[in-house]
Every structure is written in structure tokens, then in C-alpha cells.
Motif scaffolding. Structure first.
Motif, PDB file in Angstrom:
ATOM      1  N   GLU A  72       0.834  -1.200   0.000  1.00  0.00           N
ATOM      2  CA  GLU A  72       0.000   0.000   0.000  1.00  0.00           C
ATOM      3  C   GLU A  72       0.872   1.255   0.000  1.00  0.00           C
ATOM      4  OE1 GLU A  72      -3.092   0.257  -0.343  1.00  0.00           O
ATOM      5  OE2 GLU A  72      -4.224  -1.332   0.652  1.00  0.00           O
ATOM      6  N   PRO A  73       0.351   2.367  -0.533  1.00  0.00           N
ATOM      7  CA  PRO A  73       1.100   3.624  -0.468  1.00  0.00           C
ATOM      8  C   PRO A  73       1.376   4.031   0.971  1.00  0.00           C
ATOM      9  CG  PRO A  73      -0.706   3.792  -2.044  1.00  0.00           C
ATOM     10  CD  PRO A  73      -0.900   2.505  -1.296  1.00  0.00           C
ATOM     11  N   LEU A  74       2.483   4.736   1.170  1.00  0.00           N
ATOM     12  CA  LEU A  74       2.902   5.181   2.493  1.00  0.00           C
ATOM     13  C   LEU A  74       1.815   5.969   3.205  1.00  0.00           C
ATOM     14  CD1 LEU A  74       5.251   5.548   4.564  1.00  0.00           C
ATOM     15  CD2 LEU A  74       5.860   7.619   3.311  1.00  0.00           C
ATOM     16  N   LEU A  75       1.133   6.852   2.479  1.00  0.00           N
ATOM     17  CA  LEU A  75       0.118   7.692   3.096  1.00  0.00           C
ATOM     18  C   LEU A  75      -0.991   6.851   3.722  1.00  0.00           C
ATOM     19  CD1 LEU A  75      -1.238  11.025   1.792  1.00  0.00           C
ATOM     20  CD2 LEU A  75      -2.852   9.285   2.529  1.00  0.00           C
ATOM     21  N   LEU A  76      -1.424   5.812   3.047  1.00  0.00           N
ATOM     22  CA  LEU A  76      -2.494   4.960   3.579  1.00  0.00           C
ATOM     23  C   LEU A  76      -2.025   4.204   4.801  1.00  0.00           C
ATOM     24  CD1 LEU A  76      -4.092   3.557   0.299  1.00  0.00           C
ATOM     25  CD2 LEU A  76      -4.613   5.659   1.542  1.00  0.00           C
ATOM     26  N   ASN A  77      -0.789   3.695   4.772  1.00  0.00           N
ATOM     27  CA  ASN A  77      -0.259   2.992   5.928  1.00  0.00           C
ATOM     28  C   ASN A  77      -0.182   3.904   7.145  1.00  0.00           C
ATOM     29  OD1 ASN A  77       0.104   0.444   4.750  1.00  0.00           O
ATOM     30  ND2 ASN A  77       2.101   0.988   3.920  1.00  0.00           N
ATOM     31  N   ALA A  78       0.229   5.147   6.936  1.00  0.00           N
ATOM     32  CA  ALA A  78       0.345   6.087   8.052  1.00  0.00           C
ATOM     33  C   ALA A  78      -1.020   6.393   8.653  1.00  0.00           C
ATOM     34  CB  ALA A  78       1.020   7.372   7.579  1.00  0.00           C
ATOM     35  N   VAL A  79      -2.007   6.627   7.809  1.00  0.00           N
ATOM     36  CA  VAL A  79      -3.350   6.938   8.296  1.00  0.00           C
ATOM     37  C   VAL A  79      -3.913   5.785   9.116  1.00  0.00           C
ATOM     38  CG1 VAL A  79      -5.727   7.296   7.569  1.00  0.00           C
ATOM     39  CG2 VAL A  79      -3.892   8.584   6.478  1.00  0.00           C
ATOM     40  N   ARG A  80      -3.617   4.559   8.710  1.00  0.00           N
ATOM     41  CA  ARG A  80      -4.165   3.381   9.389  1.00  0.00           C
ATOM     42  C   ARG A  80      -3.374   2.981  10.620  1.00  0.00           C
ATOM     43  NH1 ARG A  80      -5.046   0.862   3.431  1.00  0.00           N
ATOM     44  NH2 ARG A  80      -7.093   1.811   3.052  1.00  0.00           N
ATOM     45  N   GLY A  81      -2.342   3.756  10.969  1.00  0.00           N
ATOM     46  CA  GLY A  81      -1.595   3.484  12.180  1.00  0.00           C
ATOM     47  C   GLY A  81      -0.554   2.402  12.042  1.00  0.00           C
ATOM     48  N   LEU A  82      -0.199   2.042  10.812  1.00  0.00           N
ATOM     49  CA  LEU A  82       0.837   1.040  10.601  1.00  0.00           C
ATOM     50  C   LEU A  82       2.217   1.652  10.820  1.00  0.00           C
ATOM     51  CD1 LEU A  82      -0.601  -0.740   7.423  1.00  0.00           C
ATOM     52  CD2 LEU A  82      -0.979  -1.275   9.829  1.00  0.00           C
ATOM     53  N   ASP A  83       3.207   0.803  11.048  1.00  0.00           N
ATOM     54  CA  ASP A  83       4.564   1.277  11.298  1.00  0.00           C
ATOM     55  C   ASP A  83       5.162   1.753   9.980  1.00  0.00           C
ATOM     56  OD1 ASP A  83       6.852   1.845  12.651  1.00  0.00           O
ATOM     57  OD2 ASP A  83       7.637  -0.205  12.607  1.00  0.00           O
ATOM     58  N   VAL A  84       5.520   3.030   9.897  1.00  0.00           N
ATOM     59  CA  VAL A  84       6.073   3.602   8.674  1.00  0.00           C
ATOM     60  C   VAL A  84       7.421   4.242   8.968  1.00  0.00           C
ATOM     61  CG1 VAL A  84       3.848   3.979   7.559  1.00  0.00           C
ATOM     62  CG2 VAL A  84       4.788   5.746   9.050  1.00  0.00           C
ATOM     63  N   GLU A  85       8.233   4.372   7.930  1.00  0.00           N
ATOM     64  CA  GLU A  85       9.583   4.902   8.108  1.00  0.00           C
ATOM     65  C   GLU A  85       9.598   6.402   8.315  1.00  0.00           C
ATOM     66  OE1 GLU A  85      10.565   5.281   3.313  1.00  0.00           O
ATOM     67  OE2 GLU A  85      11.437   3.680   4.513  1.00  0.00           O
ATOM     68  N   ARG A  86       8.554   7.080   7.859  1.00  0.00           N
ATOM     69  CA  ARG A  86       8.454   8.528   7.963  1.00  0.00           C
ATOM     70  C   ARG A  86       7.017   8.923   7.723  1.00  0.00           C
ATOM     71  NH1 ARG A  86       7.684  10.569   2.858  1.00  0.00           N
ATOM     72  NH2 ARG A  86       8.283   9.212   1.123  1.00  0.00           N
ATOM     73  N   PRO A  87       6.599  10.107   8.136  1.00  0.00           N
ATOM     74  CA  PRO A  87       5.243  10.548   7.808  1.00  0.00           C
ATOM     75  C   PRO A  87       5.173  11.000   6.360  1.00  0.00           C
ATOM     76  CG  PRO A  87       6.371  12.246   9.047  1.00  0.00           C
ATOM     77  CD  PRO A  87       7.306  11.063   8.996  1.00  0.00           C
ATOM     78  N   PRO A  88       4.105  10.682   5.683  1.00  0.00           N
ATOM     79  CA  PRO A  88       3.939  11.142   4.301  1.00  0.00           C
ATOM     80  C   PRO A  88       3.618  12.625   4.262  1.00  0.00           C
ATOM     81  CG  PRO A  88       1.941  10.087   5.034  1.00  0.00           C
ATOM     82  CD  PRO A  88       2.945   9.919   6.150  1.00  0.00           C
ATOM     83  N   SER A  89       3.701  13.198   3.066  1.00  0.00           N
ATOM     84  CA  SER A  89       3.407  14.619   2.911  1.00  0.00           C
ATOM     85  C   SER A  89       2.778  14.887   1.568  1.00  0.00           C
ATOM     86  CB  SER A  89       4.699  15.434   3.038  1.00  0.00           C
ATOM     87  OG  SER A  89       4.451  16.804   2.857  1.00  0.00           O
TER      88      SER A  89
END
Length: 378
Positions: free
Chosen positions: A49-66
């Protein structure tokens, strides 16, 4: 001192605060950065999934999307935004150059109005113009329910093409206007400073306004579903003018309609992230959280730590560096970015400005904003 980093890019806007929302081509790099903090425990990342979707769903991401919405009015906006080839070309230009985390549909929150039997235009130097402002029950009766596949097929076609072009390397975002904000334009006849006409209608003929709000609610829920069915992976809801209401009036004329939209969409598209932006919303955050929206976008009038605390760990946040800070020194810009990301904490945060870049912002300060982010990572 912060170190390491990944830079993402975004759309940037040039507009005054609390302005009309259209997406427009004006590509600029934007930065994602954050520091550890107290938020909900992150889950494992879904690499497909795209980084932005992972961040919104509370998954562990390497950085916040922008990413950043672009808003501006200019000649022949409607001709550009209602032509599939031009919509796709303009939407993709920043993506091809900068590879942002979000690719935003080039469109306008007022796009559905023509399909609802509400003629309008966007006039250079004046903004939206509603040719026959709605003030009576008989006029509300003439407002049609919005059928997007019939009225705006170019939106669906453009989203489908964008999804294929981007190929999950970023999230494709659609957007709609919220019922009260759309009603404000339609009743006021365009933009307004005092909102006297819609408030007169709200307080003297509330049944008429509620009837209009109901039509916008069912229509915008359908429009979000249509955008999702045609490729949008997240949808933003702009309720720019809801903050002109007192809290008690927000509970009557905005909150129930936002909640109805979100409840309706979640029944058919439970995994679709919904983002809500209402500028100047500091007095309404707890009420905004009651809508059930996935992401609340904060402007700079809300302290990020206060916003995170008041919204709770289960709601993602977006924002919120003051665009005016970019007129300051490089040291000030650095401090404000670091302050924002510290207060946002790790995860469930999309970093961007609290609104668009202000006309006249020094380019070297915008560049410095990008450079600071390169030294920040989780």
C-alpha cells in the motif's frame, strides 16, 4: 539534532487563509518529518500500500507522508478541470517531477453544483459566482440529487487513469465539499465575509436550510463513493466555513451531516480513509472527532500537542506549520518544524503546512524547509 531523512513532495498552495478550495497545479517540494512521541502503538506495515495509507491506518512507517492541496482561482478553471486529458496532465505534473506521497485530483469543491441544477462559474479576481443564490423552499426543491456518473464522468475517468499512472507508488486523493460549506456558497452567492445570508436562513428558516443540507449530504456521500470506485484511495472533505458557526450551531448545521456522510461511506467503503479540514477549528476539535473521520487536518492556530491530545490516539492528524513562519529566519523555520513533529509524535501524522504558501514567501526559506526535513526520520 535530528539526523537521517527521506524527502517527499507535495502540492503547495498560494492563497489566503479560509479560501475557496480547488486543486491546482503549482508544484513544489514538501517535506515529511517527525520525531518519537506518544500515539497509538504502530502495527506492521503493508508494503503493497502507499505510504500515506499505511500512516493513516496506524501502521509502522519509516516517515510521515506529505502532500498539500493547491488552491487558486484563475481564468478558464472550469474548462481545465472538466477536461479528462487536462485533469490528468495537471494532476500528474508534480508526480512526474517530485514523486509526492499523494497525487490530488485537479478539481474544485463546487464541481458538483452544475449537476445539481445550481449554475455557477469561477471568475478571475472574484472567485465562485452562484448565478441564482438559493433563499427559498421552492428553490431548494429545484436542487437535484447529484448523480456523478451522469454529471461528472470526467472525474471518474481521470481518477481511473491517475490510479494506473501512479501504480500505488503514492496515494491518489479525491475531495469534496462538506454540506454546510457548499450551502454557504449557494446561499451567499459566492464567497462571504460575514455569512449574513446563510445565518439569516439558519436562524429564521432552519427547515429550508436543513432541506438543502440534506440534499448536499446524500449527494456528497454518493460523490465520495463514486470517486473511491474509480480509483481514489483517500478522500478529503473540506468544511472551510463550518468554523463560522458557534459550537452549538455546528452541532445542528454541520456535525450531523458530516457524520451521516462518513457513516454512509464507511458502510460501503470501510477501508477508505476520510480526511476532514476545517480552518480555524480549534474550538471544535472534540466535536469534529465525533464525525468518525479518520484524519483531522489542523491549521496553525491549533498547537499540535493540544490537537493530538484533544483528538486522541485513534485519529490521525495532518499539518500544521504556519505558512507565515517561512517569512522568518532559517533558525525560526527549523525550530517550528521540529516543534511540530515532536508534538505530533511518531505515526498517524501527515506533515505539511497549516494552509498554503503565502504569496511573496522567499524561495530560499521554502528550500530551507525542505532541507530541514532531510535530517529527520523515525
Amino acid at each position: 539534532m535530528l539526523s537521517g531523512s527521506i524527502v517527499s513532495t507535495s502540492f503547495t498552495s498560494i492563497l489566503p487563509r479560509k479560501n475557496h478550495h480547488s486543486s491546482l497545479l503549482f508544484p513544489s517540494k514538501s517535506i515529511s518529518c517527525s520525531l518519537p512521541g506518544a500515539v497509538a502503538e504502530p502495527k506492521s506495515t503493508n508494503a503493497t500500500e502507499p505510504l500515506l495509507l499505511n500512516a493513516v491506518r496506524g501502521l509502522d512507517v519509516e516517515r510521515p507522508p506529505s502532500y498539500q492541496v493547491i488552491c487558486e482561482k484563475y481564468p478558464s478553471f472550469r474548462e481545465r478541470s472538466e477536461n479528462v486529458d487536462l485533469v490528468v496532465e495537471i494532476s500528474l505534473q508534480p508526480w512526474k517531477v517530485f514523486k509526492p506521497d499523494g497525487v490530488i485530483l485537479f478539481s474544485d469543491i463546487l464541481t458538483p453544483l452544475s449537476g445539481m441544477n445550481i449554475p455557477f462559474d469561477i471568475v478571475k479576481g472574484k472567485g465562485p459566482v452562484i448565478f441564482d443564490p438559493v433563499h427559498s423552499a421552492s428553490q431548494v426543491d429545484e436542487v437535484r440529487e447529484f448523480i456523478p456518473e451522469d454529471s461528472v464522468p470526467y472525474v471518474g475517468e481521470a481518477l481511473t487513469i491517475l490510479r494506473k499512472e501512479v501504480d500505488n507508488k503514492a496515494a491518489v486523493l479525491g475531495f469534496v465539499g462538506a454540506p454546510f460549506t457548499l450551502a454557504s456558497y449557494v446561499v451567499e452567492g459566492g464567497s462571504s465575509k460575514h455569512f449574513s445570508k446563510i445565518k439569516r436562513l439558519a436562524f429564521s428558516e432552519p427547515k429550508i436550510l436543513h432541506s438543502l443540507l440534506h440534499k448536499f449530504t446524500t449527494s456528497m456521500a454518493r460523490y465520495i463513493q463514486y470517486q473511491a470506485d474509480n480509483g481514489a484511495q483517500a478522500v478529503q472533505i473540506f468544511d472551510s466555513w463550518a468554523t463560522e458557526l458557534s459550537p452549538v450551531d455546528f452541532e445542528q448545521f454541520s456535525l450531523p451531516y458530516l457524520k451521516q456522510i462518513i457513516d454512509t461511506v464507511k458502510k460501503s467503503h470501510p477501508e477508505l480513509p476520510l480526511i476532514l479540514y476545517a480552518s480555524g477549528s480549534g474550538g471544535l476539535l472534540e466535536r469534529i472527532a465525533l464525525t468518525g473521520v479518520d484524519v483531522v487536518s489542523l491549521d496553525w492556530t491549533v498547537d499540535m500537542a493540544d490537537g493530538r491530545r484533544r483528538l486522541g490516539p485513534n485519529v490521525a492528524i495532518q499539518g500544521n506549520v504556519d505558512p507565515g513562519v517561512l517569512f522568518g529566519s532559517k533558525e525560526l523555520i527549523t525550530d517550528r518544524i521540529n516543534d511540530t513533529v515532536r508534538k505530533a509524535g511518531r505515526g498517524k501524522h501527515i506533515l505539511n503546512l497549516g494552509h498554503g504558501i503565502v504569496v511573496g514567501t522567499p524561495e530560499e526559506n521554502v528550500a530551507h524547509f525542505f532541507e530541514v526535513a532531510k535530517g529527520i526520520k523515525y
